[in-house]
Design an enzyme around this catalytic site. Structure first.
Site, PDB file in Angstrom:
ATOM      1  N   TYR A 192     -27.190 -13.794  26.279  1.00  0.00           N
ATOM      2  CA  TYR A 192     -27.559 -14.190  24.921  1.00  0.00           C
ATOM      3  C   TYR A 192     -28.479 -15.396  24.986  1.00  0.00           C
ATOM      4  O   TYR A 192     -28.165 -16.391  25.653  1.00  0.00           O
ATOM      5  CB  TYR A 192     -26.257 -14.537  24.179  1.00  0.00           C
ATOM      6  CG  TYR A 192     -26.402 -14.849  22.717  1.00  0.00           C
ATOM      7  CD1 TYR A 192     -27.110 -14.007  21.868  1.00  0.00           C
ATOM      8  CD2 TYR A 192     -25.800 -15.986  22.171  1.00  0.00           C
ATOM      9  CE1 TYR A 192     -27.222 -14.304  20.530  1.00  0.00           C
ATOM     10  CE2 TYR A 192     -25.896 -16.277  20.827  1.00  0.00           C
ATOM     11  CZ  TYR A 192     -26.613 -15.436  20.002  1.00  0.00           C
ATOM     12  OH  TYR A 192     -26.722 -15.725  18.664  1.00  0.00           O
TER      13      TYR A 192
ATOM     14  N   TYR B 285     -17.476 -13.795  33.279  1.00  0.00           N
ATOM     15  CA  TYR B 285     -17.819 -13.190  32.001  1.00  0.00           C
ATOM     16  C   TYR B 285     -18.856 -12.097  32.241  1.00  0.00           C
ATOM     17  O   TYR B 285     -19.953 -12.373  32.749  1.00  0.00           O
ATOM     18  CB  TYR B 285     -18.371 -14.238  31.011  1.00  0.00           C
ATOM     19  CG  TYR B 285     -18.927 -13.567  29.773  1.00  0.00           C
ATOM     20  CD1 TYR B 285     -18.087 -12.788  28.962  1.00  0.00           C
ATOM     21  CD2 TYR B 285     -20.272 -13.653  29.427  1.00  0.00           C
ATOM     22  CE1 TYR B 285     -18.587 -12.123  27.849  1.00  0.00           C
ATOM     23  CE2 TYR B 285     -20.773 -12.993  28.313  1.00  0.00           C
ATOM     24  CZ  TYR B 285     -19.922 -12.227  27.534  1.00  0.00           C
ATOM     25  OH  TYR B 285     -20.412 -11.566  26.446  1.00  0.00           O
TER      26      TYR B 285
ATOM     27  N   ALA C 197       4.099   2.909  -8.440  1.00  0.00           N
ATOM     28  CA  ALA C 197       3.580   1.757  -7.684  1.00  0.00           C
ATOM     29  C   ALA C 197       2.786   0.818  -8.586  1.00  0.00           C
ATOM     30  O   ALA C 197       1.800   0.220  -8.176  1.00  0.00           O
ATOM     31  CB  ALA C 197       2.710   2.243  -6.533  1.00  0.00           C
TER      32      ALA C 197
ATOM     33  N   ARG D  80       8.315 -10.646  -6.700  1.00  0.00           N
ATOM     34  CA  ARG D  80       9.226 -11.230  -5.714  1.00  0.00           C
ATOM     35  C   ARG D  80       8.569 -11.454  -4.349  1.00  0.00           C
ATOM     36  O   ARG D  80       9.095 -12.163  -3.508  1.00  0.00           O
ATOM     37  CB  ARG D  80      10.473 -10.334  -5.569  1.00  0.00           C
ATOM     38  CG  ARG D  80      11.384 -10.401  -6.796  1.00  0.00           C
ATOM     39  CD  ARG D  80      12.447  -9.302  -6.792  1.00  0.00           C
ATOM     40  NE  ARG D  80      11.934  -8.018  -7.277  1.00  0.00           N
ATOM     41  CZ  ARG D  80      12.675  -6.922  -7.421  1.00  0.00           C
ATOM     42  NH1 ARG D  80      13.959  -6.944  -7.107  1.00  0.00           N
ATOM     43  NH2 ARG D  80      12.123  -5.792  -7.864  1.00  0.00           N
TER      44      ARG D  80
ATOM     45  N   LYS E  14     -17.073  -7.724  27.939  1.00  0.00           N
ATOM     46  CA  LYS E  14     -17.468  -7.272  26.603  1.00  0.00           C
ATOM     47  C   LYS E  14     -18.543  -6.212  26.708  1.00  0.00           C
ATOM     48  O   LYS E  14     -19.508  -6.394  27.447  1.00  0.00           O
ATOM     49  CB  LYS E  14     -17.993  -8.462  25.789  1.00  0.00           C
ATOM     50  CG  LYS E  14     -18.277  -8.102  24.343  1.00  0.00           C
ATOM     51  CD  LYS E  14     -19.482  -8.818  23.774  1.00  0.00           C
ATOM     52  CE  LYS E  14     -20.756  -8.060  24.047  1.00  0.00           C
ATOM     53  NZ  LYS E  14     -21.936  -8.619  23.379  1.00  0.00           N
TER      54      LYS E  14
ATOM     55  N   GLY F 132       8.611  -1.137 -16.999  1.00  0.00           N
ATOM     56  CA  GLY F 132       9.737  -0.566 -16.279  1.00  0.00           C
ATOM     57  C   GLY F 132       9.462   0.800 -15.661  1.00  0.00           C
ATOM     58  O   GLY F 132       8.446   1.436 -15.923  1.00  0.00           O
ATOM     59  N   THR F 133      10.438   1.236 -14.852  1.00  0.00           N
ATOM     60  CA  THR F 133      10.234   2.460 -14.061  1.00  0.00           C
ATOM     61  C   THR F 133      10.185   3.725 -14.933  1.00  0.00           C
ATOM     62  O   THR F 133       9.472   4.674 -14.607  1.00  0.00           O
ATOM     63  CB  THR F 133      11.331   2.596 -12.988  1.00  0.00           C
ATOM     64  OG1 THR F 133      12.605   2.264 -13.548  1.00  0.00           O
ATOM     65  CG2 THR F 133      11.078   1.669 -11.812  1.00  0.00           C
TER      66      THR F 133
ATOM     67  N   ASP G 141       7.645   1.500  -2.907  1.00  0.00           N
ATOM     68  CA  ASP G 141       8.046   0.428  -1.987  1.00  0.00           C
ATOM     69  C   ASP G 141       9.163   0.851  -1.040  1.00  0.00           C
ATOM     70  O   ASP G 141       9.870   0.023  -0.493  1.00  0.00           O
ATOM     71  CB  ASP G 141       8.457  -0.823  -2.785  1.00  0.00           C
ATOM     72  CG  ASP G 141       9.660  -0.590  -3.688  1.00  0.00           C
ATOM     73  OD1 ASP G 141      10.208   0.533  -3.707  1.00  0.00           O
ATOM     74  OD2 ASP G 141      10.068  -1.547  -4.376  1.00  0.00           O
TER      75      ASP G 141
ATOM     76  N   GLY H 239       4.292  -1.665 -10.323  1.00  0.00           N
ATOM     77  CA  GLY H 239       5.027  -2.935 -10.491  1.00  0.00           C
ATOM     78  C   GLY H 239       4.194  -4.108 -10.007  1.00  0.00           C
ATOM     79  O   GLY H 239       3.250  -3.949  -9.234  1.00  0.00           O
TER      80      GLY H 239
HETATM   81  C1  UD1 Z   1      14.730   0.303  -8.432  1.00  0.00           C
HETATM   82  C2  UD1 Z   1      15.848   1.017  -9.208  1.00  0.00           C
HETATM   83  C3  UD1 Z   1      17.181   0.755  -8.513  1.00  0.00           C
HETATM   84  C4  UD1 Z   1      17.111   1.235  -7.062  1.00  0.00           C
HETATM   85  C5  UD1 Z   1      15.924   0.603  -6.341  1.00  0.00           C
HETATM   86  C6  UD1 Z   1      15.745   1.260  -4.991  1.00  0.00           C
HETATM   87  C7  UD1 Z   1      15.174   1.015 -11.577  1.00  0.00           C
HETATM   88  C8  UD1 Z   1      15.352   0.390 -12.890  1.00  0.00           C
HETATM   89  N1  UD1 Z   1      15.874   0.509 -10.556  1.00  0.00           N
HETATM   90  O1  UD1 Z   1      15.015  -1.090  -8.489  1.00  0.00           O
HETATM   91  O2  UD1 Z   1      18.222   1.469  -9.177  1.00  0.00           O
HETATM   92  O3  UD1 Z   1      18.321   0.895  -6.407  1.00  0.00           O
HETATM   93  O4  UD1 Z   1      14.706   0.792  -7.088  1.00  0.00           O
HETATM   94  O5  UD1 Z   1      14.787   0.613  -4.208  1.00  0.00           O
HETATM   95  O6  UD1 Z   1      14.426   1.970 -11.459  1.00  0.00           O
HETATM   96  N2  UD1 Z   1       7.243   0.110 -11.063  1.00  0.00           N
HETATM   97  C9  UD1 Z   1       6.226   0.544 -11.850  1.00  0.00           C
HETATM   98  N3  UD1 Z   1       6.121   0.066 -13.129  1.00  0.00           N
HETATM   99  C10 UD1 Z   1       7.005  -0.829 -13.642  1.00  0.00           C
HETATM  100  C11 UD1 Z   1       8.069  -1.253 -12.816  1.00  0.00           C
HETATM  101  C12 UD1 Z   1       8.173  -0.754 -11.530  1.00  0.00           C
HETATM  102  O7  UD1 Z   1       5.402   1.353 -11.418  1.00  0.00           O
HETATM  103  O8  UD1 Z   1       6.851  -1.199 -14.798  1.00  0.00           O
HETATM  104  C13 UD1 Z   1       7.338   0.630  -9.675  1.00  0.00           C
HETATM  105  C14 UD1 Z   1       7.246  -0.459  -8.637  1.00  0.00           C
HETATM  106  O9  UD1 Z   1       5.908  -0.657  -8.229  1.00  0.00           O
HETATM  107  C15 UD1 Z   1       8.126   0.061  -7.509  1.00  0.00           C
HETATM  108  C16 UD1 Z   1       9.100   0.980  -8.208  1.00  0.00           C
HETATM  109  O10 UD1 Z   1       8.593   1.249  -9.488  1.00  0.00           O
HETATM  110  O11 UD1 Z   1       7.407   0.797  -6.550  1.00  0.00           O
HETATM  111  C17 UD1 Z   1      10.478   0.349  -8.330  1.00  0.00           C
HETATM  112  O12 UD1 Z   1      10.377  -0.860  -9.062  1.00  0.00           O
HETATM  113  P1  UD1 Z   1      11.131  -2.173  -8.599  1.00  0.00           P
HETATM  114  O13 UD1 Z   1      10.843  -3.239  -9.552  1.00  0.00           O
HETATM  115  O14 UD1 Z   1      10.878  -2.449  -7.180  1.00  0.00           O
HETATM  116  O15 UD1 Z   1      12.636  -1.695  -8.800  1.00  0.00           O
HETATM  117  P2  UD1 Z   1      13.943  -2.221  -8.079  1.00  0.00           P
HETATM  118  O16 UD1 Z   1      14.365  -3.486  -8.712  1.00  0.00           O
HETATM  119  O17 UD1 Z   1      13.757  -2.226  -6.624  1.00  0.00           O
HETATM  120 CA    CA Z   2      12.039  -1.968  -5.282  1.00  0.00          CA
END
Ligand code: UD1
Ligand code: CA
Length: 458
Positions: A388, A367, A9, A15, A352, A80-81, A105, A11
């Protein structure tokens, strides 16, 4: 088998175009992230580790208050994830077992689906298993690529060929991974297009090295919706709304329109209650049996007994309405009010912080604030407690069987004794003893023939 959960979580949620963290956006009154945490809690893993970014103070504070047992991990830069999972792993210590990884998410994943994933992971002896689903519109999700039925990789939207984009089986972002496999994360290379390390690449690396990989299409799209945009948030709300409404239908509640019955997840409703269109039942509201809730009403954190009838267009907040009482139309019951049984609160009445006894009638335009009203009291139309003085609030007490005539002002603090009678149009500034009549208005004077004389003068 030992189990630990990691929630990604960190990210930035770009968007969403929002100044608050994505996972704190709410579906009904609950932040997106709470749904998944509550579900994971039921699975009772050894730890729930949540990966957040350095700047997520709001997120951290909010989560620490609600879920004191969470373990936090910080991802320094949003690379990234896969990088996020690495940050999460740093909190594993010497854990060996299954690591359940979920996206923060994806709120509606059910306990059953998680259990099914873990069962399949075990029975198939897989090294990495994940939940896939068939998306009507797969855009934005990672596509599951199979060869001879076996998963070989996940391809993200940006890297998918035209042909791959047509694949409807997609990754949900929910994985069960053997802890011994996690060292393969170091083989993941940065994605040149997005400049991020994709966790999804772990699947291809594991498959190519001969590990057992499984994608399990075990839940539907609505359960696995991932929230990236406001439109996703909207879709998620409407999915949850219908799911909850259908649950109540199957529990003996009549709902006239499941599209406009907004029933929050923690609400409870008794049998044979009827919910009309466009009703909002929020927070921890509890509704008894055989009630009727008419249209355009909002009830928040309130308790209704049995046989309560709420007519159209009422707002009821943190209040208690007892058996057989009728409220509305157009009534506002504000916090800390208790309306006794078999009472009637009618149109344009605001109450109230007041306690009303049994069989009280306040039928029109009143009231009642900071008051205590006994049994069988009649509050005439237009009665107002003047509670009041610009600085403090004062209490009005009306004992049992009192009749308050219309258009009365009760200037608090004031007490009206049992069985007293207040003449219409009175301003009551002094206590009224039990059984007495109180009237405080100028005597009426009739001047006979006045109109005719005036006309003649003209
Ligand atoms: C991701 C998956 C995708 C999948 C989709 C499902 C990857 C690369 N892609 O895409 O295959 O279909 O979820 O919903 O994993 N996050 C971090 N740090 C980061 C980036 C992201 O903690 O650097 C967290 C975000 O907060 C989020 C989760 O990872 O909760 C997924 O990231 P998000 O950017 O939403 O990935 P998607 O594009 O939805
Ligand atoms: Ca997502």
């Amino acid at each position: 088998m030992r189990l630990t959960a990691i929630i990604l979580a960190a990210g930035l949620g770009i968007r969403m175009k929002s100044s608050i963290p994505k996972v704190l956006h709410k579906i009904y009154d609950k932040p997106i992230i709470h749904y998944i945490i509550e579900t994971l809690h039921q699975l009772q893993p050894e730890k729930i580790i949540i990966v957040i970014n350095e700047d997520s103070h709001i997120l951290r504070n909010s989560l620490e208050n609600t879920f004191p047992s969470l373990t936090f991990a910080i991802q320094q830069d949003q690379k990234g994830t896969a990088d996020a999972l690495k940050a999460g792993i740093s909190q594993l210590k010497d854990f060996q077992g299954i690591v359940l990884v979920v996206n923060g998410d994806t709120p509606f994943i059910s306990l059953q689906t998680l259990r099914n994933l873990l069962d399949l992971n075990k029975s198939n002896s897989e090294d990495i298993s994940f939940v896939s689903f068939i998306a009507k519109n797969p855009e934005g999700y990672g596509r599951v690529i199979r060869r001879d039925g076996r998963v070989i990789k996940i391809v993200e939207e940006k890297n998918a060929t035209k042909k791959q984009k047509e694949i409807q089986e997609v990754n949900s972002g929910i994985y069960a991974i053997k802890s011994s496999l996690l060292e393969l994360l170091n083989y993941i290379k940065i994605d040149p297009k997005k400049g991020e390390y994709f966790l999804t690449d772990l699947v291809e690396i594991a498959a190519s090295k001969g590990y057992r990989v499984g994608a399990h299409n075990i839940a539907n799209e609505e359960e696995l919706i991932g929230i990236n945009t406001r439109e996703d948030l909207h879709l998620a709300l409407h999915y949850l709304k219908k799911r909850i409404a259908k649950t109540w239908l199957s529990n003996g509640v009549t709902i006239l329109d499941i599209n406009t019955a907004f029933i929050h997840p923690d609400v409870q409703i008794g049998r044979d209650t009827v919910i009309y269109p466009n009703v909002f039942l929020e927070g921890r509201t509890i509704i008894g049996q055989d009630c009727k809730i008419y249209s355009n009403t909002r009830i928040l954190n309130s308790v209704l007994g049995n046989n309560v009838f709420i007519k159209d267009c009422c707002v009821i907040e943190s209040a208690q309405i007892m058996d057989g009482t009728i409220i509305g139309p157009f009534a506002h019951i504000r916090p800390d009010s208790i309306i006794g049984p078999m009472s009637k609160v009618g149109n344009f009445v605001e109450i109230k912080k007041s306690v009303l006894g049994r069989g009280v009638k306040a039928s029109h335009l009143s009231y009642l604030g900071d008051s205590e009203i006994g049994n069988n009291v009649n509050i005439g139309a237009g009665t107002i407690t003047c509670n009041y003085d610009g600085r403090s609030k004062y209490k009005t007490t009306i004992e049992d069987d009192v009749f308050v005539g219309s258009d009365t002002q009760l200037v608090a603090p004031v007490r009206v004794g049992r069985g007293a009678y207040i003449g219409s149009g009175s301003t009551i500034t002094k206590d009224v003893p039990a059984g007495s009549l109180a009237v405080s208005r100028a005597k009426q004077k009739n001047i006979e023939g006045w109109v005719y004389r005036k006309r003649k003068q003209k």
